[in-house]
Scaffold this motif. Structure first.
Motif, PDB file in Angstrom:
ATOM      1  N   ARG A 310      29.130 -36.259  33.737  1.00 36.97           N
ATOM      2  CA  ARG A 310      29.172 -35.016  32.958  1.00 36.97           C
ATOM      3  C   ARG A 310      28.431 -33.921  33.704  1.00 36.97           C
ATOM      4  O   ARG A 310      27.446 -34.173  34.407  1.00 36.97           O
ATOM      5  CB  ARG A 310      28.523 -35.197  31.570  1.00 36.97           C
ATOM      6  CG  ARG A 310      29.087 -36.331  30.760  1.00 36.97           C
ATOM      7  CD  ARG A 310      30.542 -36.095  30.415  1.00 36.97           C
ATOM      8  NE  ARG A 310      30.704 -35.024  29.425  1.00 36.97           N
ATOM      9  CZ  ARG A 310      31.724 -34.200  29.394  1.00 36.97           C
ATOM     10  NH1 ARG A 310      32.679 -34.293  30.317  1.00 36.97           N
ATOM     11  NH2 ARG A 310      31.800 -33.271  28.460  1.00 36.97           N
ATOM     12  N   ALA A 311      28.920 -32.705  33.577  1.00 38.79           N
ATOM     13  CA  ALA A 311      28.247 -31.567  34.199  1.00 38.79           C
ATOM     14  C   ALA A 311      26.914 -31.322  33.496  1.00 38.79           C
ATOM     15  O   ALA A 311      26.753 -31.639  32.306  1.00 38.79           O
ATOM     16  CB  ALA A 311      29.127 -30.324  34.117  1.00 38.79           C
ATOM     17  N   LYS A 312      25.966 -30.786  34.217  1.00 38.69           N
ATOM     18  CA  LYS A 312      24.657 -30.509  33.636  1.00 38.69           C
ATOM     19  C   LYS A 312      24.806 -29.625  32.402  1.00 38.69           C
ATOM     20  O   LYS A 312      25.522 -28.624  32.405  1.00 38.69           O
ATOM     21  CB  LYS A 312      23.768 -29.810  34.661  1.00 38.69           C
ATOM     22  CG  LYS A 312      22.348 -29.511  34.161  1.00 38.69           C
ATOM     23  CD  LYS A 312      21.507 -28.894  35.251  1.00 38.69           C
ATOM     24  CE  LYS A 312      20.139 -28.476  34.723  1.00 38.69           C
ATOM     25  NZ  LYS A 312      19.379 -29.630  34.183  1.00 38.69           N
ATOM     26  N   GLY A 313      24.161 -30.022  31.325  1.00 39.66           N
ATOM     27  CA  GLY A 313      24.213 -29.256  30.088  1.00 39.66           C
ATOM     28  C   GLY A 313      25.259 -29.731  29.105  1.00 39.66           C
ATOM     29  O   GLY A 313      25.280 -29.290  27.946  1.00 39.66           O
ATOM     30  N   GLU A 342      24.502 -37.285  34.778  1.00 42.75           N
ATOM     31  CA  GLU A 342      24.529 -35.825  34.728  1.00 42.75           C
ATOM     32  C   GLU A 342      24.539 -35.312  36.163  1.00 42.75           C
ATOM     33  O   GLU A 342      23.644 -35.628  36.956  1.00 42.75           O
ATOM     34  CB  GLU A 342      23.305 -35.298  33.976  1.00 42.75           C
ATOM     35  CG  GLU A 342      23.347 -33.801  33.749  1.00 42.75           C
ATOM     36  CD  GLU A 342      22.151 -33.312  32.956  1.00 42.75           C
ATOM     37  OE1 GLU A 342      22.341 -32.905  31.791  1.00 42.75           O
ATOM     38  OE2 GLU A 342      21.027 -33.350  33.504  1.00 42.75           O
ATOM     39  N   VAL A 343      25.556 -34.523  36.472  1.00 46.15           N
ATOM     40  CA  VAL A 343      25.739 -34.029  37.838  1.00 46.15           C
ATOM     41  C   VAL A 343      25.385 -32.547  37.888  1.00 46.15           C
ATOM     42  O   VAL A 343      25.940 -31.738  37.134  1.00 46.15           O
ATOM     43  CB  VAL A 343      27.192 -34.253  38.317  1.00 46.15           C
ATOM     44  CG1 VAL A 343      27.363 -33.711  39.740  1.00 46.15           C
ATOM     45  CG2 VAL A 343      27.545 -35.728  38.251  1.00 46.15           C
ATOM     46  N   ASP A 344      24.469 -32.186  38.787  1.00 48.66           N
ATOM     47  CA  ASP A 344      24.034 -30.806  38.959  1.00 48.66           C
ATOM     48  C   ASP A 344      24.074 -30.484  40.450  1.00 48.66           C
ATOM     49  O   ASP A 344      23.117 -30.775  41.189  1.00 48.66           O
ATOM     50  CB  ASP A 344      22.619 -30.631  38.411  1.00 48.66           C
ATOM     51  CG  ASP A 344      22.127 -29.186  38.511  1.00 48.66           C
ATOM     52  OD1 ASP A 344      22.965 -28.301  38.789  1.00 48.66           O
ATOM     53  OD2 ASP A 344      20.912 -28.958  38.320  1.00 48.66           O
ATOM     54  N   THR A 348      21.898 -35.746  40.885  1.00 47.00           N
ATOM     55  CA  THR A 348      22.375 -36.505  39.720  1.00 47.00           C
ATOM     56  C   THR A 348      21.204 -37.076  38.941  1.00 47.00           C
ATOM     57  O   THR A 348      20.129 -37.350  39.502  1.00 47.00           O
ATOM     58  CB  THR A 348      23.287 -37.675  40.143  1.00 47.00           C
ATOM     59  OG1 THR A 348      22.557 -38.549  41.011  1.00 47.00           O
ATOM     60  CG2 THR A 348      24.543 -37.172  40.838  1.00 47.00           C
ATOM     61  N   HIS A 349      21.416 -37.251  37.638  1.00 39.30           N
ATOM     62  CA  HIS A 349      20.438 -37.917  36.772  1.00 39.30           C
ATOM     63  C   HIS A 349      21.190 -38.999  36.002  1.00 39.30           C
ATOM     64  O   HIS A 349      22.118 -38.696  35.241  1.00 39.30           O
ATOM     65  CB  HIS A 349      19.799 -36.922  35.803  1.00 39.30           C
ATOM     66  CG  HIS A 349      18.876 -37.570  34.815  1.00 39.30           C
ATOM     67  ND1 HIS A 349      18.956 -37.347  33.458  1.00 39.30           N
ATOM     68  CD2 HIS A 349      17.865 -38.464  34.995  1.00 39.30           C
ATOM     69  CE1 HIS A 349      18.016 -38.056  32.834  1.00 39.30           C
ATOM     70  NE2 HIS A 349      17.342 -38.735  33.756  1.00 39.30           N
TER      71      HIS A 349
END
Length: 385
Positions: A310-313, A342-344, A348-349
């Motif tokens: 998923r995109a960040k946020g 989470e991909v920024d 990644t997180h």
């Protein structure tokens, strides 16, 4: 192979659709208060073993729930159980016209523009039940059947010929006595002759049936039903609607690839051997092999990981019914991990969630949208990096 959760989901819906009454009792266990006559009647037609009962005090779909202390023993509903087989046969018959008409499915998770065809094909054999027909197997079955039939033919001829001869002799004996004025009120010569004739006809019919059993041949596959699978991307294009990810499809693909790479790297860093199986539609994206020296006491050899990038946020995530049922399946339940990444940009997180789902999706649902925060709070986080 069908998973436990798929069988459970199908049976609960199908059984109630034919008039069955079922309710959940203990965890993973159900009580059937009434089995419809139609189901019991169908079992009488197709069943070969234990008959279907009027009611079942307990049934379950996972063998670990068969025996619960202080509770009635549960019947395990699995392929081959007469109740499941009779229900399947009845539902299939009642919906055969739907299969023949075909259907159109929309794949909401496919944003490509290429439609697919799905066929329901049956393989059958004349006079003998064979699940997978191959010439060598047919030949083997034919030899075995001919030997059995020849043995049965001899037994039928010996037994019925002896009876026919007895009643022919008896008819002649009674006719002689009747000519001498000694009439038997209970049995006369005509009755004895008819019994001999009936036995003769019976023997000829049985011999013809046995001869027919020798004629074994594989039939060509029969297409019973079909469907067109329309990807969401094609449907949006045909209807003139901008695709959900439209011009950002490439960005979405980058997020998916970044998420997969992050999880593959994590698994490798933990000493496991991950393999990408996302194209195989197994209900998860990665099979990660656990080497012998890292296995727990239970001997688990694989981790099944579903990756959601998923995109960040982003605050929500979509999970398919197949993925949820795989996570809930008894065999894979403890080995299933939902990885939310989470991909920024280049960063990644990643969070690994165990037991993220707690109930089955509705039978008609194809996917479920979850709030990420609630999903995380209801699961066990076993890794975060």
């Amino acid at each position: 192979m069908l998973t436990i959760s798929f069988i459970e989901s199908f049976f609960l819906e199908a059984f109630q659709s034919v008039g069955g009454r079922i309710r959940q009792r203990e965890k993973g266990r159900y009580e059937i208060t009434s089995v419809p006559f139609a189901v019991r009647s169908r079992d009488m037609q197709i069943g070969t073993g234990t008959p279907v009962l009027d009611r079942y005090e307990r049934i379950c779909f996972d063998k670990s729930f068969c025996n619960v202390q202080g509770k009635p023993q549960a019947d395990l509903i699995a392929p081959g159980h007469p109740l499941l087989e009779a229900t399947i046969d009845l539902v299939r018959e009642r919906n055969m016209d739907v299969l023949k008409r075909g259907a159109v499915f929309v794949d909401d998770n496919d944003y490509s523009s290429e439609a697919r065809l799905l066929f329901y094909v049956e393989d059958t054999a004349t006079s003998y039940a064979i699940s997978e027909i191959v010439p060598a197997h047919v030949s083997e079955v034919r030899q075995r059947t001919v030997k059995r039939v020849d043995k049965t033919v001899k037994a039928v001829k010996d037994r019925l010929t002896a009876e026919i001869q007895f009643w022919d002799f008896r008819a002649g004996e009674l006719k002689t006595k009747e000519a001498a004025g000694k009439v038997n009120a209970k049995l006369n010569s005509d009755m004895a002759a008819r019994r001999a004739d009936d036995l003769q006809a019976r023997m000829q019919k049985r011999l013809a049936e046995l001869e027919q059993e020798k004629h074994i041949s594989a039939l060509p596959p029969v297409i019973v039903g079909g469907a067109v699978v329309i990807p969401r991307g094609l449907l949006d294009k045909l209807m003139g609607r901008p695709a959900l990810f439209g011009a950002d499809a490439a960005a979405r693909r980058r997020i998916e690839l970044a998420a997969m790479k992050a999880v593959m790297d994590i698994e490798a860093s933990l000493g496991f051997a991950p393999a990408d199986v996302s194209a195989q539609n197994k209900g998860y994206d990665i099979e990660s092999k656990i080497p012998a020296e890292l296995r727990d006491a239970d001997g688990t050899t694989l981790r099944f990981i579903e990756v959601k990038g998923r995109a960040k946020g982003a605050t929500s995530v979509t999970v398919t019914k197949n993925e949820i049922l795989t996570a809930l399946n008894g065999q894979e339940h403890d080995q299933f991990i939902l990885a939310i990444v989470e991909v920024d940009g280049d960063g990644t997180h990643t969070r690994y969630l165990k037991q993220p789902f707690h109930k089955h999706p509705d039978f008609a649902a194809t996917s479920v949208n979850y709030d990420i925060a609630e999903l995380v709070s209801g699961a066990t986080i076993i890794l975060e990096r």
